[in-house]
Design a protein around this motif. Structure first.
Motif, PDB file in Angstrom:
ATOM      1  N   VAL A 321     -26.837  17.156 -24.150  1.00 23.06           N
ATOM      2  CA  VAL A 321     -27.247  16.937 -23.118  1.00 23.06           C
ATOM      3  C   VAL A 321     -26.088  16.269 -22.003  1.00 23.06           C
ATOM      4  O   VAL A 321     -26.691  16.558 -20.667  1.00 23.06           O
ATOM      5  N   ARG A 324     -25.947  19.462 -19.887  1.00 18.81           N
ATOM      6  CA  ARG A 324     -27.844  19.528 -18.708  1.00 18.81           C
ATOM      7  C   ARG A 324     -28.240  18.764 -18.259  1.00 18.81           C
ATOM      8  O   ARG A 324     -29.446  18.131 -17.076  1.00 18.81           O
ATOM      9  N   ARG A 325     -28.144  16.875 -18.546  1.00 17.73           N
ATOM     10  CA  ARG A 325     -29.203  15.696 -18.486  1.00 17.73           C
ATOM     11  C   ARG A 325     -27.676  15.527 -17.720  1.00 17.73           C
ATOM     12  O   ARG A 325     -28.713  14.215 -16.501  1.00 17.73           O
ATOM     13  N   SER A 380     -33.440  14.832 -23.957  1.00 21.50           N
ATOM     14  CA  SER A 380     -33.828  14.317 -23.163  1.00 21.50           C
ATOM     15  C   SER A 380     -33.160  13.563 -21.895  1.00 21.50           C
ATOM     16  O   SER A 380     -32.956  12.961 -20.933  1.00 21.50           O
ATOM     17  N   GLY A 381     -32.266  13.161 -23.190  1.00 20.88           N
ATOM     18  CA  GLY A 381     -30.968  12.690 -22.267  1.00 20.88           C
ATOM     19  C   GLY A 381     -31.255  10.993 -22.444  1.00 20.88           C
ATOM     20  O   GLY A 381     -30.630  10.305 -21.487  1.00 20.88           O
ATOM     21  N   SER A 427     -31.730   5.472 -19.833  1.00 20.00           N
ATOM     22  CA  SER A 427     -30.994   7.250 -20.284  1.00 20.00           C
ATOM     23  C   SER A 427     -29.477   6.896 -20.154  1.00 20.00           C
ATOM     24  O   SER A 427     -29.186   6.324 -20.107  1.00 20.00           O
TER      25      SER A 427
END
Ligand SMILES: Nc1ncnc2c1ncn2[C@@H]1O[C@H](COP(=O)(O)OP(=O)(O)OP(=O)(O)O)[C@@H](O)[C@H]1O
Ligand SMILES: [Mg+2]
Length: 448
Positions: A321, A324-325, A380-381, A427
């Motif tokens: 995460v 990628r996020r 999804s973070g 987030s």
């Protein structure tokens, strides 16, 4: 159609043909009497003292302190009721020496300090009996004679039933010995504490062999190189599981740690990159722990992820995460994560602190020293809410933390506890913005 079972097979099931159903409403069952223990941490893990007729198994690695802890219990309970301590592992002299060592220092049992050996001997309760024995039948004879209310067996692996073919410590010996002790406990009300060794695979005497037989299973764990010991309940018919007691192993025995969070944070380096504070729940108790992260460029081939005290798969998820996020370049970095104090944290609520420790290391920016980080990370973070937030926040406030970075709440029914500033983040990226000092992750992201 099933025929009524013949008497022989009924007795084979231990029913002996004598039982008769009774109305539940007519069976007396007030709150069970318990043998009170002033070793509060032990008592709490058991659910509030030792239940007569119960069988408790205490497992743990070699040398972790099982015999010490149970001898302390014996020394204490023997002031109230007769106790028999059966050892198949140590000589009577060895055990006497340990008892004197425990009694000589005040913190062991809390019953005052005895400097000289004589004074210590005087503190040994009259009704504590000791025998070195491995044969179960002989043990039962001693029990019939002394009539203890608490029996301690050190260890169940050395207990043998000579009639059985198999050798001492084998699964069948251990299972049969434990079953017979259980029958005795249930029929007589004798409370039994069994010590069990943990096999290489981490189970007590083979996977799950003993766990079914006993009422309560406790594990004494800790890092051999650290003095902290955690007594964890994994099964309990008389109390909550996953309850944890914290001890410090000292010369005078196992000393309860009144404020474990404080102890675990004692050596923290404030404002050093790669450190974040998580608040995990151990049973009903919040525990503040320091999580350390270190990233270092990979030298050969695959980047390594090395967790110590956190779950490997959760670390992989957190790193993924972050990559990628949040846009951190962790692909060519080895990532190490360590939970300070030799603790193991399995809760997802520590995700955010793990992520912040790693992010802090790669960015070389410290995490706000006065903040705790609580939250689960989703794929999804996003940050996800975790349970028991108020008690976590209260504990952090008590220990002097000024702020807590937590997931955003959907329902705002109750106000946050007082005394701590609560920063909500939707987030992981937002949370890191609040947590990392002198660092704007958002800007970094814009560049990518
Ligand atoms: N004089 C002492 N001062 C401080 N600690 C001691 C002293 N003597 C022994 N210990 C500690 O006690 C530990 C052994 O504890 P104990 O015998 O209770 O463990 P155990 O779990 O019963 O081990 P085993 O599985 O071998 O029976 C040692 O590892 C040591 O750290
Ligand atoms: Mg021992």
């Amino acid at each position: 159609m099933a025929a009524p079972a013949p008497a022989a097979s009924r007795s084979a099931y231990g029913l002996a043909g004598r039982s008769s159903p009774r109305r539940l409403s007519e069976i007396s069952g007030d709150v069970e009497e318990r043998l009170p223990l002033s070793i509060g941490e032990f008592s709490r893990v058991l659910g509030g003292g030792i239940v007569p007729g119960s069988v408790v198994l205490i497992g743990g690695d070699p040398g972790i302190g099982k015999s010490t802890l149970l001898l302390q219990v014996a020394l204490e309970i023997a002031h109230q009721v007769p106790v028999l301590y059966v050892s198949g592992e140590e000589s009577e002299r060895q055990i006497k020496m340990r008892a004197l060592r425990l009694l000589r220092s005040a913190d062991g049992t809390g019953r005052g300090q005895a400097k000289a050996e004589n004074d210590a001997t005087l503190l040994i309760p009259e009704s504590l009996f000791l025998v070195t024995e491995t044969n179960l039948s002989t043990m039962l004879e001693h029990i019939a004679e002394i009539r203890p209310q608490l029996l301690i067996v050190d260890s169940i692996q050395t207990t043998t039933i000579p009639e059985l073919e198999s050798s001492a410590g084998s699964v069948s010996q251990v299972r049969e010995s434990a079953s017979r002790l259980r029958e005795l406990a249930k029929s007589s009300g004798l409370a039994v504490l069994l010590i069990g060794h943990v096999t290489k695979e981490g189970a007590i005497a083979g996977p799950r062999v003993l766990e079914h037989i006993v009422d309560t299973v406790l594990y004494l764990e800790g890092d051999r190189f650290q003095s902290y010991r955690l007594l964890r309940s994994v099964k309990n018919r008389f109390g909550a599981t996953s309850e944890v007691g914290v001890f410090d192993m000292r010369e005078g025995g196992m000393v309860e740690v009144a404020n474990p969070s404080e102890a675990f944070l004692a050596e923290r380096m404030v404002n050093a990159p790669g450190s974040a504070i998580a608040v995990t729940m151990e049973g009903t108790r919040p525990l503040l722990v320091e999580i350390q992260g270190l990233t270092s460029p990979t030298t050969f081939g695959n980047a390594r992820r090395t967790p110590n005290g956190v779950d490997f798969n959760r670390l992989l998820l957190t790193v993924a995460v972050l990559t990628r996020r949040v846009g951190m370049r962790l692909g060519e970095q080895d990532v190490f994560v360590n939970v300070v104090g030799g603790l193991t944290v399995s809760e997802p609520a520590a995700d955010l602190a793990v992520a912040a420790a790693v992010a802090s290391s790669i960015r070389n920016a410290p995490v706000r020293a006065d903040a705790v980080l609580i939250g689960e990370i989703g794929l999804s973070g996003e940050l996800r809410m975790v349970g028991q937030m108020p008690s976590r926040l209260r504990e952090a406030a008590i220990l002097g933390f000024k702020a807590a970075i937590v997931p955003r709440r959907l329902r705002r029914s109750e106000p946050w506890p007082e005394g701590i500033q609560v920063i909500e983040a939707r987030s992981l990226r937002q949370a890191l913005d609040h947590a990392l000092m002198g660092e704007q992750v958002e800007k970094e992201e814009a560049k990518n």
